[in-house]
Design an enzyme around this catalytic site. Structure first.
Site, short mmCIF file in Angstrom:
data_model
loop_
_atom_site.label_atom_id
_atom_site.label_comp_id
_atom_site.label_asym_id
_atom_site.label_seq_id
_atom_site.Cartn_x
_atom_site.Cartn_y
_atom_site.Cartn_z
N LYS A 281 20.63 3.13 16.65
CA LYS A 281 19.73 2.13 17.20
C LYS A 281 20.38 1.46 18.43
O LYS A 281 20.62 2.13 19.40
CB LYS A 281 19.35 1.13 16.12
CG LYS A 281 18.97 1.78 14.76
CD LYS A 281 17.70 2.60 14.83
CE LYS A 281 17.47 3.49 13.61
NZ LYS A 281 17.50 2.83 12.32
N TYR B 100 15.81 -1.50 4.82
CA TYR B 100 15.56 -0.16 5.31
C TYR B 100 15.09 0.75 4.17
O TYR B 100 15.72 0.80 3.11
CB TYR B 100 16.84 0.39 5.97
CG TYR B 100 16.62 1.74 6.59
CD1 TYR B 100 15.84 1.86 7.73
CD2 TYR B 100 17.15 2.88 6.03
CE1 TYR B 100 15.60 3.10 8.30
CE2 TYR B 100 16.93 4.12 6.59
CZ TYR B 100 16.14 4.22 7.73
OH TYR B 100 15.91 5.45 8.28
C1 LIG Z 1 17.74 3.23 10.98
C2 LIG Z 1 18.37 2.32 10.02
C3 LIG Z 1 19.23 2.79 9.00
C4 LIG Z 1 19.50 4.27 8.80
O1 LIG Z 1 20.21 4.79 9.88
P1 LIG Z 1 20.14 6.34 10.32
O2 LIG Z 1 21.04 6.36 11.51
O3 LIG Z 1 18.71 6.64 10.64
O4 LIG Z 1 20.63 7.14 9.17
C5 LIG Z 1 19.83 1.87 8.18
N1 LIG Z 1 19.60 0.54 8.31
C6 LIG Z 1 18.77 0.06 9.27
C7 LIG Z 1 18.56 -1.41 9.36
C8 LIG Z 1 18.13 0.93 10.14
O5 LIG Z 1 17.29 0.43 11.07
#
Ligand SMILES: *Cc1c(COP(=O)(O)O)cnc(C)c1O
Length: 379
Positions: A194, A98
């Site tokens: 997500k 990320y």
């Molecule tokens: C989106 C994401 C993050 C960060 O998360 P947020 O909720 O946007 O702060 C970290 N790791 C992965 C794999 C992600 O897809």
């Protein structure tokens, strides 16, 4: 209870004396203390909140460990864990992860005198790589955006010989598809923004841990840094988690159909999904996860224009993020991995033409038709 029951029934009835089917939202920031000498479970909302505690208990049950912590974002979860490390420590990370996690390491680890290294192939690490100052290996498997697979069990066996923690960002797989602790992980983090919430309407993060001492440190950091998840978002995340398994099943089923279509299409040069890069990785994925999830990346043939392709899509929207019920497409080089330098992106294999898709729960035939007409317009 099985996992698909736990997501619905695993919420403990903390402070739910009326027996409501969905748990109440507790908004109070402070709680009455009976006397100077009698402290109670709930004092001040940053440290303790019944709605957040409900979520944290649910999440620890889903993961099959003793402790769960809810944060205001996935980055808040990851960076809280990163606060376990001190000057002189070293942290290894897989190279395509990320973008925000890499940005943290590049800026804040450097400022704090914490050494870090992006590792090309984590599966090839050996005893000699784990020098005494290496305190943790942080991985995303499958990786982002190339969906490379790291053997969590093998890595944990190696790391634990050297007193080194294994931290897994399990956002793409969720505890439904990948049981990281059973494979040896010490800490598992999530962007609950997500799949866990699933509806693209809350930003949230989670940390899960089994070890009591590590949990005490994380708890101290959570209430000291103050990056907690709010009561209303905690409630919404509990609601989102209830449909995790039905969403994931449908999203993965759609994904498999779409990958099958794309792999045969003459305008597609490459499809990257967990296990696609080698038989070894395919075997690892099969052994350590019960599916491939619903994120994959593609490259078009040189004659096709990624820009025209994306412009022509009608159903699949161009946006960052993943894990929601609606299908999305993004361009990692400019949208999610823009913090990586062009040289680093090239070295890792994040090409200018790479596109990442996150498949939702729409009818797969509609999605395939959308992709097909857009591919026609791209050449
Ligand atoms: C989106 C994401 C993050 C960060 O998360 P947020 O909720 O946007 O702060 C970290 N790791 C992965 C794999 C992600 O897809």
């Amino acid at each position: 209870m099985e996992f698909d029951s736990l997501v619905v029934q695993g919420i403990p009835a903390v402070e739910n004396e009326k027996g409501s089917v969905v748990p109440p939202i507790h908004l109070a920031t402070t709680y009455v203390q009976e006397s100077l000498s009698s402290f109670q479970e709930f004092g001040y909302g940053r440290g303790e909140n019944p709605t957040r505690f409900n979520l944290e208990a649910l999440v620890s049950q889903l993961e099959g460990v003793k402790h769960g912590f809810a944060f205001s974002s996935g980055m808040a979860a990851t960076t809280t864990v990163f606060n376990l490390f001190k000057q002189g420590d070293k942290v290894l990370l897989n190279c395509d992860l990320y973008g925000g996690t890499y940005r943290y390491a590049d800026n804040l680890f450097t400022q704090q005198g914490i050494d870090f290294e992006l590792v090309d192939n984590v599966n090839d690490l050996t005893d000699t790589d784990l020098t005494p100052n290496v305190k943790a290996i942080f991985i995303e498997t499958p990786s982002n955006p190339l969906l490379r697979v790291i053997d969590i069990q093998k890595l944990s066996d190696l790391a634990h010989k050297h007193d080194c923690l294994v931290i897994v960002d399990n956002t793409f797989m969720t505890p439904y598809l990948q049981r990281s602790f059973e494979l040896g992980a010490d800490i598992v983090v999530y962007s609950a923004t997500k799949y866990l919430s699933g509806h693209s309407d809350i930003i949230a993060g989670l940390v899960t841990v089994d070890d009591d001492d590590l949990a005490a440190e994380i708890k101290m950091l959570q209430s000291t840094l103050g990056n907690i998840l709010s009561p209303t978002d905690s409630y919404h995340l509990i609601q989102g988690i209830k449909t995790l398994t039905v969403r994931m099943d449908k999203q993965e089923e759609n994904t498999k159909k779409i990958i099958q279509f794309l792999e045969k299409h003459p305008s597609i040069a490459n499809v990257y999904y967990p296990g696609s890069s080698s038989d070894v990785e395919a075997k690892i994925q099969k052994k350590q996860a019960s599916g491939i999830g619903a994120v994959f990346s593609i490259e078009l043939v040189p004659e096709a224009s990624p820009e025209k392709f994306v412009d022509a899509l009608n159903i699949i929207n161009l946006a960052v993020s993943l894990g929601g019920v609606e299908s999305l497409i993004c361009h990692p080089a400019s949208m999610t991995h823009d913090y990586y330098s062009p040289e680093l992106r090239q070295k890792i294999g994040i090409s200018e033409g790479l596109l990442r898709l996150a498949i939702g729960i729409e009818n797969p035939d509609d999605l395939i038709k959308d992709l097909e007409q857009a591919l026609d317009k791209a050449v």
